[in-house]
Write a protein that holds these residues in place. Structure first.
Motif, PDB file in Angstrom:
ATOM      1  N   THR A 113       0.613  -1.030  -0.133  1.00 19.17           N
ATOM      2  CA  THR A 113       0.268  -0.090  -0.440  1.00 19.17           C
ATOM      3  C   THR A 113       0.338   1.730   0.328  1.00 19.17           C
ATOM      4  N   ARG A 150      -5.705   2.695  -0.305  1.00 19.79           N
ATOM      5  CA  ARG A 150      -5.019   1.481   0.838  1.00 19.79           C
ATOM      6  C   ARG A 150      -6.284   0.965   1.004  1.00 19.79           C
ATOM      7  N   ARG A 151      -7.299   1.394   1.514  1.00 16.72           N
ATOM      8  CA  ARG A 151      -8.661   0.579   2.370  1.00 16.72           C
ATOM      9  C   ARG A 151      -9.496  -0.278   1.247  1.00 16.72           C
ATOM     10  N   ARG A 174      -6.147  -3.196   0.846  1.00 21.85           N
ATOM     11  CA  ARG A 174      -6.022  -4.186   1.621  1.00 21.85           C
ATOM     12  C   ARG A 174      -7.024  -5.527   2.197  1.00 21.85           C
ATOM     13  N   THR A 231       5.368  -4.330   5.446  1.00 22.54           N
ATOM     14  CA  THR A 231       4.824  -3.271   6.126  1.00 22.54           C
ATOM     15  C   THR A 231       5.141  -2.355   7.067  1.00 22.54           C
ATOM     16  N   TYR A 236       3.044  -0.001   8.145  1.00 17.10           N
ATOM     17  CA  TYR A 236       2.154   0.742   9.001  1.00 17.10           C
ATOM     18  C   TYR A 236       1.920  -0.719   9.394  1.00 17.10           C
ATOM     19  N   GLU A 245      -1.635  -1.827   9.881  1.00 18.50           N
ATOM     20  CA  GLU A 245      -2.468  -2.710   8.083  1.00 18.50           C
ATOM     21  C   GLU A 245      -1.839  -4.088   8.674  1.00 18.50           C
TER      22      GLU A 245
END
Ligand SMILES: Nc1ncnc2c1ncn2[C@@H]1O[C@H](COP(=O)(O)OP(=O)(O)O)[C@@H](O)[C@H]1O
Ligand SMILES: [Mg+2]
Lengths: 365, 319
Positions: free
Chosen positions: B175, B183-184, B187, B203, B205, B208
């Motif tokens: 992402t 991004r959503r 995912r 990642t 994040y 995430e």
């Protein structure tokens, strides 16, 4: 087939890039135009040629007065003594002289009757005046063949002697320039693979089960397509500038194609050894420019030290220059250049194996 | 087929990826420091770590782009040093950098990678159509990729890893560089793949990793610093709890009073953060009232993977 898919992709990437494509075609075009303008010109050079008729038959006499006299690029002066002709040649009044040996007429008659004959001429010229002599030989060859009504080239016993002059001619220059154009496929080829390396698309391709030989041959195949286009453009331009292809155009094409494949192979090796476009391109030019000079694409390398000539002969390009000149200006056949062809083909195969090995080694660091 | 190969090499059939002291040194720089991982088939495993932790290097070794300096790994039972081509047949990789053939269109890119993986043109026709729809690229299928926006390229980058329906998926920062909406979407798509394929995702994040992964490996300076499900990591690694209180009248007296009771108390403009091994919501509110403060709001702060990371490495995920 994986390699076919990759070739198509490579080819699409190139022809959809107008700038890259323009460069690929414009660069050699520019060279050809430049050299063509310098050496071509519209006034066909006229050479004064001495003739010594040792045969003294009606046939040989009519050969001189009809066949040779009708060749537009030469003017005939007859001599009775070889020595006087040689003197004039050394003085620069003659560009070459031809001796019609005894039995010349007999052989021509033979060829008229049943087509089987061994027609020979002896020609003496200044060895440094290669370009002119190549053309003189070519013209006389054509004239003789027309006169004797035969297909095969006549035996011309060339006897170059050393006299200082400097005259150039498109017939001599053009094959060299074409080889030079094909030599600069080295940086082009390296660039195409290195671009993929640098923007990491090659890494993505390397996560597929594609083998090293498939990468090398797919890049090469798309480049060969470009090379063929280039060769056609070169030959057409050469012809526009007055290059006569005395021998087989197919044979000339084959020589050029093998040369292109060798260049592409060298490009692949350089691309396998380097990491970035800049690095690879510098290395390519560093390699191909000196090689172009010692391979005799612009001028004869006979004055260079013998070790340089030996070195040049280890690479395919000097062989290509010799073979191309022989076919284009002297009209020799397959047999006469088969040695050069085998060398070119062997070299192409070798460099591709080397490229594949190096690519395989470096694809996983 | 993989079963047979696994038996032949005597490998445990339950693991899709196993690493054994996997190490990579780049001219003196230790990028991956002898990691041992075992990722089960069908698992979604996230490597979480800051930039330079060695996540990409680990993935590149597993997909046979880099030779390990030491140690080895098995992917679907095949050794990365011995049988790289076998591995390349079963994996799909979405590299960290977006890597596409810029003058091919989206469809041509998908077809190229699909064909290189030996998928028949007929199958590819339906698969690539489906993939383009899933990634929201169907309308631009025949546009040259160089005209795409960053987000579109990124989605195609992931699609290229999936086009041949691989058993194992490596997604390196999938992402990265996407706007929140895209991004959503990505995912959610990855979440849908979960269970069907083995996925190794990297990642930086933490949300995430928290949202997607069955298990998380926290990576720092080439090492796996902690490993477990997100819940395990948060509960086991964090013995302390934190409560955040918004209140008026947080006088020095109130602060001193609370400091005498709890291990850690910090105050910042009307907000007090209290940490200790055991916290009782009601008790704290009562104590604050008793000391003279007026509580406006209070909540127990759930630990995040960021906190876990901070605790283990002593530094933040993004620096
Ligand atoms: N090709 C390379 N040459 C030298 N050092 C590298 C190379 N690739 C990565 N590194 C170094 O290895 C370390 C780990 O990098 P990387 O695996 O890309 O981390 P991450 O993906 O977790 O951000 C970094 O310190 C990086 O500088
Ligand atoms: Mg990375």
């Amino acid at each position: 087939m994986r390699f076919w898919q990759l070739s198509l992709r490579s080819f699409k990437e190139t022809y959809r890039d107008p700038l890259a494509l323009g460069f690929l075609l414009a660069f050699p075009l520019m060279f050809m135009l430049l050299f063509g303008a310098a050496f071509g010109g519209d006034t066909a050079p006229s050479y004064t040629i001495g003739v010594i008729d040792e045969d003294q038959t009606t046939v040989s006499q009519s050969f001189v007065s009809e066949a040779l006299a009708s060749v537009p690029t030469i003017e005939i002066t007859t001599f009775t003594e070889t020595n006087t002709a040689l003197e004039q040649l050394e003085l620069g009044d003659l560009r070459a002289y031809i001796v019609l040996p005894e039995g010349f007429g007999e052989q021509v008659l033979l060829s008229w009757q049943d087509g089987e004959a061994d027609i020979a001429l002896n020609i003496t010229y200044d060895e440094s005046d290669l370009m002119a002599s190549e053309q003189i030989i070519a013209s006389i060859n054509t004239a003789t063949r027309a006169f004797a009504r035969i297909e095969i080239p006549v035996t011309i016993n060339a006897n170059p002697i050393n006299i200082e002059t400097e005259i150039t001619n498109i017939d001599y220059i053009a094959p060299g320039i074409i080889i030079f154009g094909l030599l600069i496929m080295i940086p082009t080829s390296a660039r195409i693979m290195l671009r993929d390396k640098e923007n990491r698309f090659l890494s993505r391709l390397l996560t597929t089960p594609t083998r090293p030989w498939e990468f090398i041959s797919s890049y090469s195949l798309s480049l060969v397509a470009i090379a063929i286009t280039q060769i056609i453009v070169f030959i057409l331009l050469g012809w526009l500038f007055g290059m006569d292809i005395v021998g087989s155009i197919l044979l000339a094409f084959l020589i050029f194609l093998l040369t292109a494949i060798c260049s592409i192979g060298v490009g692949m090796v350089i691309a396998s050894l380097t990491k970035s476009e800049n690095q690879g391109e510098s290395l390519s030019w560093l390699f191909s420019m000196p090689l172009a000079i010692v391979s005799g694409v612009w001028f004869s390398v006979e004055f260079m030290p013998s070790y340089i000539q030996t070195l040049a002969h280890a690479f395919p390009f000097s062989h290509a220059v010799d073979a191309a000149r022989a076919v284009i200006t002297r009209g020799v056949g397959l047999e006469a250049v088969s040695g050069d062809l085998v060398f070119l083909a062997g070299w192409a195969a070798g460099i591709f194996i080397l490229g594949t090995i190096l690519f395989g080694r470096t694809m996983r660091s | 087929m993989t079963g047979r190969a696994a038996k032949a090499t005597g490998v445990n059939d339950t693991f899709a990826i196993e690493t054994f002291n996997l190490t990579k040194i780049f001219d003196g720089c230790l990028a991956v420091d002898g990691i041992d991982l075992a990722i089960k088939k069908g698992e979604l495993f996230a490597l979480l770590g800051p930039n330079g932790a060695g996540k990409t290097t680990t993935i590149n070794m597993l997909c046979c782009l880099l030779k390990p300096t030491g140690g080895t790994a098995r992917v679907m039972g095949y050794d990365i040093n011995q049988e790289p081509y076998k591995i390349k047949e079963v994996i799909g990789v979405s590299p960290q950098e977006t890597t596409l053939s810029e003058r091919l269109n989206a469809l041509e890119n998908l077809n190229l990678i699909g064909r290189l993986h030996g998928i028949s043109p007929r199958k590819l026709k339906t698969w690539s159509k489906l993939m383009l729809e899933t990634m929201g690229l169907a309308e631009r299928a025949r546009d040259q990729v160089r005209k795409f926006s960053g987000g579109m390229k990124r989605r195609l980058n992931i699609a290229l890893a999936l086009i041949h329906n691989p058993q194992i998926l490596f997604l390196d920062e999938p992402t990265l560089g996407l706007d929140p909406q895209a991004r959503r979407a990505v995912r959610q798509y990855i979440a849908r793949l979960n269970g069907d394929k083995t996925i190794l995702l990297t990642t930086h994040y933490m949300d995430e990793a928290d949202f997607l992964a069955d298990r998380v490996g926290i990576m720092d300076e080439g090492k796996i610093a902690a490993l477990g499900t997100s819940v395990e990591l948060k509960t086991e690694m964090l013995a302390t709890h934190t409560m955040v209180v918004q209140a008026w009248n947080l006088t020095q007296k109130v602060v001193n009073d609370m400091r005498s009771r709890y291990t850690q108390v910090a105050v910042d403009k009307g907000s007090m953060t209290i940490s200790d091994q055991r916290l009782d919501f009601k008790e704290i509110v009562d104590q604050l009232h008793a000391a003279g403060a007026v509580v406006r709001s209070a909540h127990i702060k759930e630990p995040t993977l960021e906190d876990v990371f901070l605790k283990i490495t002593g530094k933040g995920l993004r620096e």
